[in-house]
Structures are given as structure tokens and as C-alpha cells.
Design a protein around this motif. Structure first.
Motif, PDB file in Angstrom:
ATOM      1  N   GLY A  38     -67.911  47.063 -44.190  1.00  0.00           N
ATOM      2  CA  GLY A  38     -69.861  47.479 -45.025  1.00  0.00           C
ATOM      3  C   GLY A  38     -69.732  49.232 -45.170  1.00  0.00           C
ATOM      4  N   LEU A  39     -68.408  49.929 -44.923  1.00  0.00           N
ATOM      5  CA  LEU A  39     -69.012  51.532 -45.487  1.00  0.00           C
ATOM      6  C   LEU A  39     -69.226  51.153 -47.275  1.00  0.00           C
ATOM      7  N   SER A  40     -70.026  52.379 -47.883  1.00  0.00           N
ATOM      8  CA  SER A  40     -70.293  52.408 -49.312  1.00  0.00           C
ATOM      9  C   SER A  40     -68.855  52.509 -49.749  1.00  0.00           C
ATOM     10  N   PRO A  41     -68.827  52.424 -50.692  1.00  0.00           N
ATOM     11  CA  PRO A  41     -67.876  52.487 -51.991  1.00  0.00           C
ATOM     12  C   PRO A  41     -66.576  54.259 -51.955  1.00  0.00           C
ATOM     13  N   ALA A  42     -68.707  54.736 -51.720  1.00  0.00           N
ATOM     14  CA  ALA A  42     -68.110  56.567 -51.395  1.00  0.00           C
ATOM     15  C   ALA A  42     -67.858  56.931 -50.478  1.00  0.00           C
ATOM     16  N   SER A  43     -67.950  56.451 -49.427  1.00  0.00           N
ATOM     17  CA  SER A  43     -67.648  56.282 -47.810  1.00  0.00           C
ATOM     18  C   SER A  43     -65.991  56.300 -48.042  1.00  0.00           C
ATOM     19  N   ARG A  46     -63.674  58.698 -48.897  1.00  0.00           N
ATOM     20  CA  ARG A  46     -63.217  59.754 -48.559  1.00  0.00           C
ATOM     21  C   ARG A  46     -62.455  59.526 -47.042  1.00  0.00           C
ATOM     22  N   VAL A  47     -62.750  57.962 -46.878  1.00  0.00           N
ATOM     23  CA  VAL A  47     -62.014  57.802 -45.537  1.00  0.00           C
ATOM     24  C   VAL A  47     -60.287  57.662 -46.045  1.00  0.00           C
ATOM     25  N   ASN A  48     -59.946  57.349 -47.218  1.00  0.00           N
ATOM     26  CA  ASN A  48     -58.261  57.396 -47.584  1.00  0.00           C
ATOM     27  C   ASN A  48     -58.425  58.416 -47.919  1.00  0.00           C
ATOM     28  N   GLN A  49     -59.153  59.984 -47.937  1.00  0.00           N
ATOM     29  CA  GLN A  49     -58.006  60.688 -48.476  1.00  0.00           C
ATOM     30  C   GLN A  49     -57.861  61.314 -46.847  1.00  0.00           C
ATOM     31  N   SER A  50     -58.915  61.334 -45.494  1.00  0.00           N
ATOM     32  CA  SER A  50     -58.019  61.345 -44.542  1.00  0.00           C
ATOM     33  C   SER A  50     -56.781  60.748 -44.050  1.00  0.00           C
ATOM     34  N   PHE A  51     -56.274  59.561 -44.770  1.00  0.00           N
ATOM     35  CA  PHE A  51     -54.786  58.945 -44.574  1.00  0.00           C
ATOM     36  C   PHE A  51     -53.561  59.386 -45.450  1.00  0.00           C
ATOM     37  N   SER A  52     -52.779  59.539 -45.051  1.00  0.00           N
ATOM     38  CA  SER A  52     -51.146  59.940 -45.878  1.00  0.00           C
ATOM     39  C   SER A  52     -50.143  58.749 -45.813  1.00  0.00           C
ATOM     40  N   GLU A  53     -49.466  58.589 -46.615  1.00  0.00           N
ATOM     41  CA  GLU A  53     -48.679  57.057 -46.619  1.00  0.00           C
ATOM     42  C   GLU A  53     -46.977  58.024 -46.321  1.00  0.00           C
ATOM     43  N   ILE A  54     -46.945  56.970 -45.121  1.00  0.00           N
ATOM     44  CA  ILE A  54     -45.190  57.472 -45.014  1.00  0.00           C
ATOM     45  C   ILE A  54     -44.603  55.590 -45.324  1.00  0.00           C
ATOM     46  N   GLY A  55     -42.754  55.778 -46.292  1.00  0.00           N
ATOM     47  CA  GLY A  55     -42.243  55.224 -45.872  1.00  0.00           C
ATOM     48  C   GLY A  55     -41.419  54.934 -44.535  1.00  0.00           C
ATOM     49  N   TYR A  56     -40.837  53.546 -44.119  1.00  0.00           N
ATOM     50  CA  TYR A  56     -39.842  53.420 -43.120  1.00  0.00           C
ATOM     51  C   TYR A  56     -39.101  52.417 -43.978  1.00  0.00           C
ATOM     52  N   ALA A  57     -37.749  52.521 -43.016  1.00  0.00           N
ATOM     53  CA  ALA A  57     -36.922  51.356 -43.469  1.00  0.00           C
ATOM     54  C   ALA A  57     -36.774  50.505 -41.918  1.00  0.00           C
ATOM     55  N   PRO A  58     -36.048  49.324 -42.512  1.00  0.00           N
ATOM     56  CA  PRO A  58     -35.827  47.951 -42.130  1.00  0.00           C
ATOM     57  C   PRO A  58     -35.594  48.830 -40.135  1.00  0.00           C
ATOM     58  N   GLY A  59     -35.635  48.717 -39.340  1.00  0.00           N
ATOM     59  CA  GLY A  59     -35.381  48.960 -37.962  1.00  0.00           C
ATOM     60  C   GLY A  59     -35.654  51.060 -37.615  1.00  0.00           C
ATOM     61  N   GLU A  60     -36.838  51.295 -38.428  1.00  0.00           N
ATOM     62  CA  GLU A  60     -36.472  53.011 -38.539  1.00  0.00           C
ATOM     63  C   GLU A  60     -37.942  52.566 -37.306  1.00  0.00           C
ATOM     64  N   THR A  61     -38.075  53.477 -36.157  1.00  0.00           N
ATOM     65  CA  THR A  61     -38.770  53.719 -35.033  1.00  0.00           C
ATOM     66  C   THR A  61     -39.885  54.546 -35.346  1.00  0.00           C
ATOM     67  N   ARG A 135     -61.720  61.201 -35.542  1.00  0.00           N
ATOM     68  CA  ARG A 135     -62.226  61.855 -35.196  1.00  0.00           C
ATOM     69  C   ARG A 135     -63.706  62.388 -35.625  1.00  0.00           C
ATOM     70  N   THR A 136     -63.298  63.327 -37.004  1.00  0.00           N
ATOM     71  CA  THR A 136     -64.110  63.623 -37.715  1.00  0.00           C
ATOM     72  C   THR A 136     -65.136  62.570 -38.489  1.00  0.00           C
ATOM     73  N   ILE A 137     -64.791  61.164 -38.893  1.00  0.00           N
ATOM     74  CA  ILE A 137     -64.813  60.098 -39.421  1.00  0.00           C
ATOM     75  C   ILE A 137     -65.938  59.499 -38.809  1.00  0.00           C
ATOM     76  N   LEU A 138     -65.367  59.318 -37.329  1.00  0.00           N
ATOM     77  CA  LEU A 138     -66.418  58.433 -36.510  1.00  0.00           C
ATOM     78  C   LEU A 138     -67.579  59.662 -36.717  1.00  0.00           C
ATOM     79  N   ASP A 139     -67.482  60.709 -36.403  1.00  0.00           N
ATOM     80  CA  ASP A 139     -68.921  61.413 -36.707  1.00  0.00           C
ATOM     81  C   ASP A 139     -69.710  61.601 -37.909  1.00  0.00           C
TER      82      ASP A 139
END
Length: 251
Positions: A38-43, A46-61, A135-139
Motif C-alpha cells: 500500500g505504500l506509494s511508489p515514492a515511499s 525510499r524504503v528500498n534505499q534503507s535496505f542493503s543486500e548480501i550474498g550467501y552460499a549454501p550452508g552459510e549461517t 524504526r525511521t521508516i515506521l516513524d
């Protein structure tokens, strides 16, 4: 099925570079999360900019039970399993998650430490957000905090109900019920069967059902002899869904 065909797994393997998810993929995955719906495309941008991405291999904790609950994770591509240590010193496999699913918890949502351990089941690209950023996104978006708490509470309740339900079943029904859940979640049509598109070992099923790999192997061998499933090294396909449902039904 001969030994040669059993050695070749039909399970799909992620081909996306594990450390790279396109912007379109990220936005599509984040937009499907129940607390961002339900968030607008613009919102959402902004949410996307707060997420980073990490690659994991099988079996990695990804994180371990007892670690500070400082990040929430979202699977863009790949599969992840959650396990929980028991007082008996064994692992209870709680669930498998795939693309679009989220896992983990956050201090900002009332959890100081992770109660489970997350392990990559396949190569994958996983998005994550830190507690303070969430927390910032929730606020900034009124109503999201309550929605997030409701979603997390519902998931916890579902997990507890499943564990309680399985603990009262005979082991054959526990195995059948777990296979049925997995095929409903990850099933893909393959040569007239429903393939559970997930690397799945006898040990995984044993941890899901609170039994031993030897017991799982015995039960699955009988299912295969009865024409209910096909299986090989780390893969299972369902040939007769109705028969599996009958096995999983508690009388």
C-alpha cells in the motif's frame, strides 16, 4: 527409478549473482511484504534505499540464535531455513523460506535477540535492514508499526501451532504433513509430478518432524514403493497428492 536418474537433482538452482539484485527485483520483492503493502511508489523507493543486500552460499549461517536482533531479512532470490535449538541439544527445523519471504526480527519490534538460527539452503541474494533504519521508516509512515507487529505475531502464532500440532501426530503423519506443506509452498510441475523445488535432505526432514534420518528414510521408502513420491539425493517430488493428503490427515 534407477540409480543413475536418482543422482541427478531436478531442483532449480539460482543463477543470479549472489551479491547483485536489480532495482526492479528489489522493489518488486519489498512491495510484496505485508507491512509495506500500500505504500506509494515514492515511499517504496525510499524504503528500498534503507535496505542493503548480501550474498550467501549454501550452508552459510546468516545469524545464530542468541545474536542481537539488529536486522530484518528479505529473500530476493534463494532459499533459507530456520532452525531452533532445543533443550535436548537437537535442532528443530522451523520452516523454509523462499523469494519474497522475510525472517529475523528487530529490537525496534520488541525482540532483543534472535530465537532461531537462519542458514542459507541455496545460493541467494538477501536484502536486510537494520533496526534503527526500520524504526525511521515506521516513524515516517503511520500505521506501519502496528501492521508489522501484527504480521510478526501472526507468524509466531502459526509456528507455535504447527509445532504443537506436529508433536501430537504419529511420525508417519508428521513426515507426510511436512512434505505436503513444502509442496504447497515450493511445488513446481515437473514431468507430471509436483517437485519440491528446494534441496531437501533426510536430515532436514528429520529436524522438521522430530525424528531420525533413518526413520525418515524408512517412511519415504515406503511412500515411494506405494507410488506417492519420487525422491533422490536432496530432492523429493510428489506423484500422488491425494494419497499424501490422506496420510497427513489426523483421524
Amino acid at each position: 527409478m534407477d540409480a543413475k536418474s536418482r543422482r541427478k537433482s531436478p531442483v532449480n538452482v539460482v543463477t543470479t549473482e549472489p551479491h547483485y539484485c536489480s532495482i526492479d527485483l528489489r522493489l518488486r520483492i519489498l512491495g510484496r511484504l505485508p507491512f509495506f503493502a500500500g505504500l506509494s511508489p515514492a515511499s517504496l523507493q525510499r524504503v528500498n534505499q534503507s535496505f542493503s543486500e548480501i550474498g550467501y552460499a549454501p550452508g552459510e549461517t546468516i545469524y545464530a540464535a542468541g545474536d542481537p536482533a539488529d536486522r530484518l531479512f528479505v529473500i530476493a532470490e534463494g532459499k533459507v531455513k530456520l532452525i531452533q535449538p532445543t533443550l535436548a541439544g537437537k535442532n528443530q527445523l522451523l520452516d523454509f523460506f523462499g523469494s519474497g519471504d522475510f525472517f529475523g526480527n528487530l529490537v525496534s519490534l520488541g525482540s532483543e535477540y534472535y530465537s532461531d538460527t537462519a542458514i542459507a539452503q541455496t545460493p541467494g541474494c538477501i536484502l536486510c535492514i537494520r533496526s534503527e533504519d526500520f524504526r525511521t521508516i515506521l516513524d515516517e509512515n503511520s500505521g506501519l508499526a502496528l501492521k508489522a507487529l501484527e504480521v510478526l505475531a501472526a507468524r509466531l502464532n502459526e509456528s507455535n501451532q504447527r509445532i504443537t500440532r506436529l508433536s501430537t501426530m504419529p511420525v508417519e503423519k508428521r513426515v507426510a504433513s511436512s512434505l505436503l506443506k513444502l509442496v504447497k509452498k515450493f511445488g513446481k510441475e515437473k514431468e507430471g509430478n509436483q517437485l519440491i523445488d528446494l534441496p531437501l535432505s533426510r536430515n532436514d526432514l528429520a529436524e522438521m518432524t522430530g525424528t531420525t534420518p533413518e526413520t525418515v528414510s524408512r517412511i519415504m521408502s515406503q511412500m515411494q514403493n506405494d507410488g506417492i513420491i519420487l525422491s533422490g539425493r536432496q530432492w523429493v517430488a510428489i506423484s500422488d497428492i491425494s494419497a499424501l493428503e490422506s496420510l497427513a490427515t489426523v483421524s
